[in-house]
Write an enzyme that holds these catalytic residues in place. Structure first.
Site, mmCIF file in Angstrom:
data_model
loop_
_atom_site.group_PDB
_atom_site.id
_atom_site.type_symbol
_atom_site.label_atom_id
_atom_site.label_comp_id
_atom_site.label_asym_id
_atom_site.label_seq_id
_atom_site.Cartn_x
_atom_site.Cartn_y
_atom_site.Cartn_z
ATOM 1 N N LYS A 1 4.807 -15.723 22.504
ATOM 2 C CA LYS A 1 3.705 -15.776 23.473
ATOM 3 C C LYS A 1 4.006 -16.694 24.653
ATOM 4 O O LYS A 1 3.786 -16.331 25.793
ATOM 5 C CB LYS A 1 2.408 -16.276 22.808
ATOM 6 N N ARG B 1 -8.834 -18.319 19.081
ATOM 7 C CA ARG B 1 -8.182 -18.078 17.788
ATOM 8 C C ARG B 1 -9.197 -17.907 16.661
ATOM 9 O O ARG B 1 -8.803 -17.629 15.534
ATOM 10 C CB ARG B 1 -7.290 -19.270 17.435
ATOM 11 N N ARG C 1 13.518 -22.203 16.194
ATOM 12 C CA ARG C 1 12.884 -22.994 17.251
ATOM 13 C C ARG C 1 12.671 -24.426 16.792
ATOM 14 O O ARG C 1 12.860 -25.375 17.553
ATOM 15 C CB ARG C 1 11.544 -22.356 17.639
ATOM 16 N N ARG D 1 10.384 -29.553 16.650
ATOM 17 C CA ARG D 1 8.925 -29.587 16.549
ATOM 18 C C ARG D 1 8.495 -30.022 15.156
ATOM 19 O O ARG D 1 8.817 -29.376 14.168
ATOM 20 C CB ARG D 1 8.347 -28.194 16.876
ATOM 21 N N ARG E 1 0.521 -21.701 8.841
ATOM 22 C CA ARG E 1 0.044 -21.227 10.150
ATOM 23 C C ARG E 1 -0.116 -19.713 10.142
ATOM 24 O O ARG E 1 -1.041 -19.169 10.744
ATOM 25 C CB ARG E 1 1.017 -21.652 11.251
HETATM 26 P P1 AMP Z 1 0.567 -23.176 19.426
HETATM 27 O O1 AMP Z 1 1.631 -23.853 20.195
HETATM 28 O O2 AMP Z 1 -0.254 -22.239 20.224
HETATM 29 O O3 AMP Z 1 1.091 -22.521 18.172
HETATM 30 O O4 AMP Z 1 -0.435 -24.328 18.936
HETATM 31 C C1 AMP Z 1 0.020 -25.422 18.163
HETATM 32 C C2 AMP Z 1 -1.117 -25.977 17.316
HETATM 33 O O5 AMP Z 1 -2.194 -26.406 18.174
HETATM 34 C C3 AMP Z 1 -1.780 -24.972 16.385
HETATM 35 O O6 AMP Z 1 -1.062 -24.833 15.177
HETATM 36 C C4 AMP Z 1 -3.140 -25.613 16.180
HETATM 37 O O7 AMP Z 1 -3.066 -26.725 15.313
HETATM 38 C C5 AMP Z 1 -3.443 -26.134 17.570
HETATM 39 N N1 AMP Z 1 -4.133 -25.103 18.375
HETATM 40 C C6 AMP Z 1 -3.665 -24.454 19.480
HETATM 41 N N2 AMP Z 1 -4.567 -23.593 19.953
HETATM 42 C C7 AMP Z 1 -5.650 -23.675 19.154
HETATM 43 C C8 AMP Z 1 -6.901 -23.019 19.099
HETATM 44 N N3 AMP Z 1 -7.234 -22.087 19.998
HETATM 45 N N4 AMP Z 1 -7.773 -23.389 18.118
HETATM 46 C C9 AMP Z 1 -7.460 -24.334 17.226
HETATM 47 N N5 AMP Z 1 -6.288 -24.967 17.191
HETATM 48 C C10 AMP Z 1 -5.377 -24.660 18.132
#
Ligand code: AMP
Length: 191
Positions: free
Chosen positions: A13, A88, A127, A133, A144
């Protein structure tokens, strides 16, 4: 254009978001990136978010919604935006509907990248190694994915029912996927 980019963690994404952002001249707003920036700076928001992120859980809706509301209010998002990683949960969908309605606009399209589960785990582990990370251990990656399936996948039906869902095959070269996304978005009328 007001767009959402969806897909399971590791679907690519972030990469596609930056190309879409460039092409349509709209900011790509990644909640994950905003959370990570806050964690690095040690802000209150970062402190609140970190333990959820480290466990692969979602940050509570109230925290996330407020953050997105503030970001969407910034001048650069006035004429459009691409949301990457938000909404989400169903509660976030409702919240976003309210935010957009308030501005008198509407969502133009929701792009979902579809990918193979095994490929995703492989990509994420790669990654994690490259970027170091902390939230990308194998257990956390599986968690996740579970949460995505439980809480986020249901959103796909919601947007399909609204007639604004575009499913794009997310497998293959980055450039190929970008091409598919651009092609799919060509037919979307701007509101
Ligand atoms: P991402 O990089 O989009 O995978 O986001 C990393 C982490 O941020 C996720 O695993 C969640 O812990 C938190 N996070 C990101 N976006 C959201 C969202 N819309 N709602 C809740 N937690 C989020």
């Amino acid at each position: 254009m007001r767009l959402i980019l969806m897909g399971p963690p590791g679907a690519g994404k972030g990469t596609q978001a930056s190309f879409i952002s460039e092409r349509f001249k709209i900011p790509a707003i990644s909640t994950g990136d905003i959370f990570r920036a806050n964690v690095s700076k040690g802000t209150d928001l970062g402190v609140k978010a970190k333990r959820y992120m480290d466990a692969g859980e979602y940050v509570p809706d109230e925290v996330t919604n407020l953050m997105v509301r503030d970001r969407i209010d910034e001048p650069d998002a006035e004429s459009g935006f691409l949301l990457d990683g938000y909404p989400r949960t169903l509660a976030q969908v409702e919240e976003l509907d309210g935010m957009i309605k308030f501005t008198g606009h509407q969502l133009d399209a929701v792009v979902v990248l579809t990918v193979d589960q095994e490929e995703i785990v492989a990509r994420l582990l790669q990654r994690a190694e490259l970027e170091g990370r902390a939230d990308d251990t194998e257990d956390v990656i599986r968690r996740r994915q579970e949460i995505y399936a439980e809480q986020t996948e249901p959103l796909i039906d919601v947007y399909r029912d609204r007639g604004i869902l575009i499913e794009v095959d997310g497998m293959g070269d980055v450039a190929e996927v970008t091409e598919r996304v651009f092609e799919a978005l060509e037919d979307v009328p701007e509101s």
